[in-house]
Design an enzyme around this catalytic site. Sequence first.
Site, PDB file in Angstrom:
ATOM      1  N   GLU A   1     -11.702  -0.839  -3.724  1.00  0.00           N
ATOM      2  CA  GLU A   1     -10.871   0.009  -2.516  1.00  0.00           C
ATOM      3  C   GLU A   1      -9.842   0.678  -3.143  1.00  0.00           C
ATOM      4  O   GLU A   1      -9.575   0.686  -4.271  1.00  0.00           O
ATOM      5  CB  GLU A   1     -10.128  -1.083  -1.271  1.00  0.00           C
ATOM      6  CG  GLU A   1      -9.329  -2.150  -1.987  1.00  0.00           C
ATOM      7  CD  GLU A   1      -8.833  -3.226  -0.872  1.00  0.00           C
ATOM      8  OE1 GLU A   1      -9.919  -3.671   0.062  1.00  0.00           O
ATOM      9  OE2 GLU A   1      -7.960  -3.842  -1.146  1.00  0.00           O
TER      10      GLU A   1
ATOM     11  N   ASP B   1       0.798  -1.140   0.066  1.00  0.00           N
ATOM     12  CA  ASP B   1      -0.123   0.072   0.096  1.00  0.00           C
ATOM     13  C   ASP B   1       0.859   1.367  -0.001  1.00  0.00           C
ATOM     14  O   ASP B   1       0.767   2.183   0.881  1.00  0.00           O
ATOM     15  CB  ASP B   1      -0.826  -0.204   1.311  1.00  0.00           C
ATOM     16  CG  ASP B   1      -1.718  -1.015   1.540  1.00  0.00           C
ATOM     17  OD1 ASP B   1      -2.122  -1.969   0.313  1.00  0.00           O
ATOM     18  OD2 ASP B   1      -2.104  -1.547   2.379  1.00  0.00           O
TER      19      ASP B   1
END
Length: 743
Positions: free
Chosen positions: A216, A50
């Site tokens: 997401e 991420d």
Amino acid sequence: MRPIPRTAVVLASLLSLAAPAGVPAPASAAPDAATYTNPVSADTVDTFPDPTMIRGKDGRWYAYGTTNPIFNSDGETGEHILPTMVSDDLVHWTYAGDVFALHAKPSWWPAATRPWAPDIRYYDNTYHLTYALSVGGIGLATSPNPAGPWTDRGQIVPAASGCPSGTIDQAMFTDTDGSYWLYWGSYDTICVSRMTHDGTALTGPVTQIGRGRRMEGGYVVHRDGWYYLFYSDGGCCDGAFSGYVTKVARASSPTGPFRTPSGVDLMDLTSKDGIVVAGDGNRWVGPGHNALVTDLSGQDWLVYHAIPYADPDFPPVTGANGATLRLTKRPLLIDRLDWIDGWPVVRAGAGPSTTAQPAPVTTWAVGSRFDTADGFGTQWDLVDGHLQTDAAGTVLSDDTVAGNVRVEGDVRGAAAGIVFAYRSPDNRIEARLDGATKRLIVDVTVAGATTTATAALPDNTNVDSWHTIAAERRGRNLSVEVSADRLRDASAAVAITLPAGIGNGRIGAVSRSGAAQVDNLGAAPLYAPVRHRVADPSVGAKLAAYSDEFTGSAPGAGWSWIRGNPGVTVSGGALSWPTQNAELALGDNSASVLVRDAPSGDYVVETKLDFDGTRGNQQAGMILYGTDDRFIKLVHSVLPLNNGGGAVLQQTEFTKEDTRASTSQVTSGPMFGGPAPRTMWLRMLYQPETRTARMASSRDGVTWEWGGSWTAEFAAPPRIGLISMNASGATGRFDYVRTYAAG
């Protein structure tokens, strides 16, 4: 810290330099381009999920990642909370500590939480780092320095945020009017809300802007009047079974509606097109959760994680929450991001890089971070690593630049700016902030005649905070923008057609009145944009012996059944198959499969499918069948929308089932392609040498959306097959199965 060897940082392209009479000689030619090979975090950390990134006001790049066991290969069995790395060239990285130490967690954190998915922004002389808690809620930490130390600012969004998918994967965005926005959401909804003037809380309504299976990781940038929302869908972090795909949609407002290249609204209950990067199946799996960074030439780069197919899994580790975890390795990758026909795509559609690539441009042809003042005049003072003056004036570089060029500098002050193409006071280009009028002012002066263009700065602009002014000259086109964090979220922009007579010259810093500070000032050759996508796979001759038009009253020669015919009929040129209350997943292998042998060599198998499923988990489509526990399938499936009040999604689902190498357990992983209307076309390209299948789908049989690839460790060549299963009540109608030699 684990420092790694440094190599010389060189330019990725050369700048044409020429010196007319009366100006200093140009800088010497830059050396040949450097290269990089993914993952760029190799030899520094084991994993860096991420990722987000920013160029600090010290002129170095900083990356931040999700809590993970970054030094497991060194014998550490635990995790680091929001680890940080630093680089001078975006290629060679050094570990720079953690945002929070394991022994110094904020007291308000729930005991069982793990912080995830940091995002970094800069404004008002402060770095703002947001992060999500795995148990819900979004926190904020701030620091005057990109490497910290960080001050805990508490929770800025509660777990009950008003978004049905909770509070994961947040990212901030600064709009052109200076307003701050927060995007967040995961599994299966992305939301947005405006933030307060200081970016420490939500204000106003929470708006849903996207719905999709496992959608997401939203991240927004503003380009050419459009707001581009990057996001990921599919399975994010399941080793070699991770189907993460990075996609994009755009809108004319930060609150949407966001639409894909084919016009699908992200709120539509179907899978989405707009693929930015997808896995190649056998080198990089699950590329996703991206950020963007721009090098000194103006070239954009996608910053993302992906999973190495050959070594995807960690052994059991002790999480930051004290639990024993099984995690996936997700190192840091970067790749060139091209904007083609108004849409971003990695490497013109070639996917994640697997070999050495030209590196980002991270050294100027002329410029300085002002660790010293070498290369510039002495009219201004050198203070704390930047140039500073208390009076109006200009300081210039010793060397000149010319041609297509990008010039940028960090400026602070009510009348601070940069100059370039400077030959004399009567021949120059100047871009500066004007604190009194709150405007970006660009003056182009040729032979004493000045043309001025301006753009309003947001009312909340603090000119006593650092801002980046970046100017790009391509031919006679000049564009100038100003931003707080250099993440291309411009708060003001100006475009000018340059008059004749603008040539090469020096760059420099300028103050029109009073105190001014300038840092990280330099010029690099402007990047060369890529205008065309790489070609999609093509089909060759139809292989009649492996095809069936279903023109008879039963499947043609060559087909056979696994677990018997469940009531399939053939009439009117189509095979109709009611969905079975049966499954082909993990330990439940009760569904029937209609199979036939496949040809040798690379081939493409295609079908036209009409599917009327309306309730969860009904599906029909094609399969490359090895065994009940080793296959790759491409289907139209109906999947529940998580927290959707009973709503279902029509999905183009691309799934593989195989044995996980690290546990010897059968595992299944999903990937999602383009939209799934009732009538659609499906294709799989299979390459036996690598045992890799790539998916494509179409809504008209002419225009195809090619997606990612799966690799299955088939022991023998898989057979071509059809399935219609999982829940009764729907019918899959197959017009044909056609097999082609790969083009």
